[in-house]
Design an enzyme around this catalytic site. Structure first.
Site, PDB file in Angstrom:
ATOM      1  N   GLY A  39      67.118  27.253  34.181  1.00 39.59           N
ATOM      2  CA  GLY A  39      66.003  26.589  33.516  1.00 39.59           C
ATOM      3  C   GLY A  39      66.377  25.224  32.994  1.00 39.59           C
ATOM      4  N   ASN A  47      72.899  29.012  25.202  1.00 37.51           N
ATOM      5  CA  ASN A  47      72.523  30.436  25.278  1.00 37.51           C
ATOM      6  C   ASN A  47      73.264  31.281  24.250  1.00 37.51           C
ATOM      7  OD1 ASN A  47      71.711  31.412  28.745  1.00 37.51           O
ATOM      8  ND2 ASN A  47      70.570  30.236  27.248  1.00 37.51           N
ATOM      9  N   ASN A 104      72.881  36.475  30.890  1.00 42.41           N
ATOM     10  CA  ASN A 104      71.490  36.243  30.530  1.00 42.41           C
ATOM     11  C   ASN A 104      70.688  35.843  31.757  1.00 42.41           C
ATOM     12  OD1 ASN A 104      69.098  35.510  29.052  1.00 42.41           O
ATOM     13  ND2 ASN A 104      69.752  33.380  29.179  1.00 42.41           N
ATOM     14  N   ARG A 181      67.029  19.880  25.188  1.00 41.90           N
ATOM     15  CA  ARG A 181      66.720  20.380  26.534  1.00 41.90           C
ATOM     16  C   ARG A 181      66.228  19.248  27.437  1.00 41.90           C
ATOM     17  NH1 ARG A 181      66.972  25.824  28.568  1.00 41.90           N
ATOM     18  NH2 ARG A 181      67.790  27.097  26.879  1.00 41.90           N
ATOM     19  N   HIS A 265      62.042  36.173  26.397  1.00 41.78           N
ATOM     20  CA  HIS A 265      63.120  36.192  27.384  1.00 41.78           C
ATOM     21  C   HIS A 265      64.501  36.043  26.751  1.00 41.78           C
ATOM     22  CE1 HIS A 265      64.450  36.065  31.509  1.00 41.78           C
ATOM     23  NE2 HIS A 265      65.043  34.901  31.348  1.00 41.78           N
ATOM     24  N   TRP A 266      64.584  35.320  25.638  1.00 41.66           N
ATOM     25  CA  TRP A 266      65.881  35.061  25.010  1.00 41.66           C
ATOM     26  C   TRP A 266      66.181  36.128  23.957  1.00 41.66           C
ATOM     27  CZ3 TRP A 266      64.303  29.314  24.082  1.00 41.66           C
ATOM     28  CH2 TRP A 266      64.505  28.588  25.259  1.00 41.66           C
TER      29      TRP A 266
END
Length: 301
Positions: A39, A47, A104, A181, A265-266
């Site tokens: 991503g 992460n 992950n 990001r 998701h995390w």
């Protein structure tokens, strides 16, 4: 003296025949390899750095940065093709014969594929979403579609939309997260690698190749997985919907599944304390305690 758990203090480099692999190292004890997802703007540090304070008390934590994501040297390959070989080079370069693995999303797929190919090198495996395949929900999921949209047209608005699909609580999408990001995701080399992975043409070609391939997908081989496995999932995951867990839950021989509520998701970020508690309990059980194959195999009820 214990390593200070900052980015610079934990950063290491390993020179290999296919470029420099960068990683973060903290703690002492049995080696624990942590593999990040994919991503825009992803790194292993982003992460997992908040999980280091706990895990580094028990393990030698090694957060590998995969080629193609802007930290390790770039690769001309599809990042998911390059990743398993990078894991092998990394472990060989550090002289590690056997490790436990936390992966992950994409990192969970890579860890699973590595454990299938090298069963003697992975003791325990922990995955965070991502593995398996869609059973009831359409695929790709919402988060993957938004990821493709960003890759095709990398705007700040598209990045924010994708980030919001990753979480249950939108308050986690802070300006600081967006900014870090954005900077990483729009680096030219990183964006080029992302397009090899998530560009619409690349995704279409990948689906077509899979349809024609005689090689079974990794999820069809999960019955051969030898590693003790803990599958963790966010109940509200919009990237890899929760019905994907049904295949690994049924087919991995020695598997435990933990579903975390109010979580996207995390999982390691959004349900940090609960996830860390479950993972630490799983990884630190003794061999006798971890053996779930009792009763039935011995003629019990």
């Amino acid at each position: 003296m214990p390593t200070e758990l900052t980015y610079d203090a934990t950063l290491r480099e390993l020179a290999t025949e296919q470029g420099v692999l960068r990683y973060h190292e903290a703690g002492e004890g049995p080696p624990l390899l942590l593999l990040h997802g994919s991503g825009p703007g992803v790194t292993g540090w982003r992460n997992f750095h908040d999980n280091l304070p706990l895990f580094s008390k028990y393990f030698r934590c090694l957060i590998l940065e995969f080629p193609g994501f802007g930290v390790s040297d770039p690769t001309d390959q599809h990042p998911m093709v390059a990743a398993p070989a990078a894991v092998a080079r990394f472990l060989d370069g550090l002289g590690l014969d056997r490790v436990d693995v936390i992966g992950n999303s994409m990192g969970g797929i890579i860890g699973t594929r590595f454990a299938l190919a090298h069963p003697d090198r992975v003791g325990s495996l922990v995955t965070i979403g991502g593995i398996g395949r869609n059973i009831f929900s359409p695929g790709p999921g919402e988060g993957i579609n938004l990821l493709m949209e960003f890759t095709e047209n990398p705007t700040r608005e598209a990045l924010v939309q994708w980030l919001n699909s990753m979480v249950f609580d939108p308050r986690l999408v802070t300006e600081e997260l967006i900014e870090e990001r954005w900077k990483q995701a729009t680096d030219p080399d990183t964006l080029a690698a992302a397009r090899r992975m998530y560009g619409k043409a690349a995704m279409a070609a990948n689906f077509k190749m899979q349809a024609k391939s005689d090689e079974p997908p990794y999820w069809a081989m999960l019955h051969k997985l030898k590693a003790r496995t803990l599958v963790t999932w966010g109940r509200d995951d919009r990237v890899s919907p929760m019905d994907m867990v049904l295949v690994p839950m049924r087919t991995i021989p020695d598997v435990q599944v933990n579903i975390f509520p109010n979580c996207g998701h995390w999982v390691m970020i959004e349900q940090k304390a609960a996830w860390e508690s479950a993972v630490l309990a799983f990884l630190t059980r003794t061999g006798e305690q971890a053996d779930t194959r009792t009763g039935g195999e011995r003629g019990g009820a």
